[in-house]
Design a protein around this motif. Structure first.
Motif, PDB file in Angstrom:
ATOM      1  N   LEU A 148       0.833  -1.193   0.000  1.00  0.00           N
ATOM      2  CA  LEU A 148       0.000   0.000   0.000  1.00  0.00           C
ATOM      3  C   LEU A 148       0.877   1.257   0.000  1.00  0.00           C
ATOM      4  O   LEU A 148       0.618   2.202  -0.753  1.00  0.00           O
ATOM      5  CB  LEU A 148      -0.930   0.002   1.221  1.00  0.00           C
ATOM      6  CG  LEU A 148      -1.927   1.154   1.306  1.00  0.00           C
ATOM      7  CD1 LEU A 148      -2.811   1.195   0.072  1.00  0.00           C
ATOM      8  CD2 LEU A 148      -2.776   1.005   2.552  1.00  0.00           C
ATOM      9  N   ASN A 149       1.917   1.245   0.811  1.00  0.00           N
ATOM     10  CA  ASN A 149       2.835   2.383   0.834  1.00  0.00           C
ATOM     11  C   ASN A 149       3.538   2.569  -0.508  1.00  0.00           C
ATOM     12  O   ASN A 149       3.735   3.692  -0.968  1.00  0.00           O
ATOM     13  CB  ASN A 149       3.870   2.220   1.956  1.00  0.00           C
ATOM     14  CG  ASN A 149       3.265   2.414   3.326  1.00  0.00           C
ATOM     15  OD1 ASN A 149       2.232   3.072   3.473  1.00  0.00           O
ATOM     16  ND2 ASN A 149       3.898   1.843   4.339  1.00  0.00           N
ATOM     17  N   LEU A 150       3.929   1.477  -1.147  1.00  0.00           N
ATOM     18  CA  LEU A 150       4.554   1.557  -2.465  1.00  0.00           C
ATOM     19  C   LEU A 150       3.582   2.116  -3.498  1.00  0.00           C
ATOM     20  O   LEU A 150       3.952   2.934  -4.343  1.00  0.00           O
ATOM     21  CB  LEU A 150       5.055   0.183  -2.910  1.00  0.00           C
ATOM     22  CG  LEU A 150       6.329  -0.321  -2.239  1.00  0.00           C
ATOM     23  CD1 LEU A 150       6.631  -1.754  -2.669  1.00  0.00           C
ATOM     24  CD2 LEU A 150       7.497   0.588  -2.577  1.00  0.00           C
ATOM     25  N   ALA A 151       2.344   1.673  -3.430  1.00  0.00           N
ATOM     26  CA  ALA A 151       1.333   2.159  -4.362  1.00  0.00           C
ATOM     27  C   ALA A 151       1.080   3.650  -4.154  1.00  0.00           C
ATOM     28  O   ALA A 151       0.947   4.405  -5.126  1.00  0.00           O
ATOM     29  CB  ALA A 151       0.036   1.374  -4.196  1.00  0.00           C
ATOM     30  N   ILE A 152       1.050   4.079  -2.922  1.00  0.00           N
ATOM     31  CA  ILE A 152       0.851   5.502  -2.628  1.00  0.00           C
ATOM     32  C   ILE A 152       2.027   6.319  -3.140  1.00  0.00           C
ATOM     33  O   ILE A 152       1.853   7.385  -3.748  1.00  0.00           O
ATOM     34  CB  ILE A 152       0.627   5.716  -1.111  1.00  0.00           C
ATOM     35  CG1 ILE A 152      -0.725   5.129  -0.697  1.00  0.00           C
ATOM     36  CG2 ILE A 152       0.724   7.182  -0.749  1.00  0.00           C
ATOM     37  CD1 ILE A 152      -0.949   5.081   0.804  1.00  0.00           C
ATOM     38  N   ALA A 153       3.239   5.831  -2.938  1.00  0.00           N
ATOM     39  CA  ALA A 153       4.433   6.529  -3.407  1.00  0.00           C
ATOM     40  C   ALA A 153       4.448   6.613  -4.932  1.00  0.00           C
ATOM     41  O   ALA A 153       4.747   7.664  -5.514  1.00  0.00           O
ATOM     42  CB  ALA A 153       5.684   5.822  -2.905  1.00  0.00           C
ATOM     43  N   LYS A 158       1.538  11.462 -10.273  1.00  0.00           N
ATOM     44  CA  LYS A 158       0.838  12.750 -10.266  1.00  0.00           C
ATOM     45  C   LYS A 158       1.811  13.893 -10.530  1.00  0.00           C
ATOM     46  O   LYS A 158       1.485  14.841 -11.261  1.00  0.00           O
ATOM     47  CB  LYS A 158       0.123  12.964  -8.927  1.00  0.00           C
ATOM     48  CG  LYS A 158      -1.140  12.149  -8.792  1.00  0.00           C
ATOM     49  CD  LYS A 158      -1.831  12.429  -7.467  1.00  0.00           C
ATOM     50  CE  LYS A 158      -3.103  11.615  -7.329  1.00  0.00           C
ATOM     51  NZ  LYS A 158      -3.789  11.885  -6.055  1.00  0.00           N
ATOM     52  N   ALA A 159       3.006  13.813  -9.967  1.00  0.00           N
ATOM     53  CA  ALA A 159       4.015  14.848 -10.203  1.00  0.00           C
ATOM     54  C   ALA A 159       4.434  14.850 -11.670  1.00  0.00           C
ATOM     55  O   ALA A 159       4.582  15.912 -12.291  1.00  0.00           O
ATOM     56  CB  ALA A 159       5.218  14.633  -9.301  1.00  0.00           C
TER      57      ALA A 159
END
Length: 68
Positions: free
Chosen positions: A5-10, A16-17
């Motif tokens: 989940l953290n990898l997906a968020i990162a 997005k950037a």
């Protein structure tokens, strides 16, 4: 599970950037030309403006246009 989940968020944040960067590039490239590039004078003005933006200001703009 938390790591994925953290990898997906990162990854989502990075994407997005990157999208924001690409949208900025599209906006810049979509602008109408600043100078009329169909004339010699317009092309000269475009070259001078680009040199100015690059920090390579010409001391004598006539030197760039062949002394005319």
């Amino acid at each position: 599970m938390n790591d994925r989940l953290n990898l997906a968020i990162a990854e989502n944040t990075e994407l997005k950037a990157r999208i924001a960067e690409l949208e900025q590039q599209v906006a810049i490239l979509s602008k109408r030309p600043e100078f009329d590039l169909s004339t010699v004078q317009g092309r000269e003005q475009a070259v001078i403006a680009r040199l100015d933006r690059m920090g390579l200001k010409a001391d004598n703009h006539k030197e760039l246009s062949g002394g005319e």
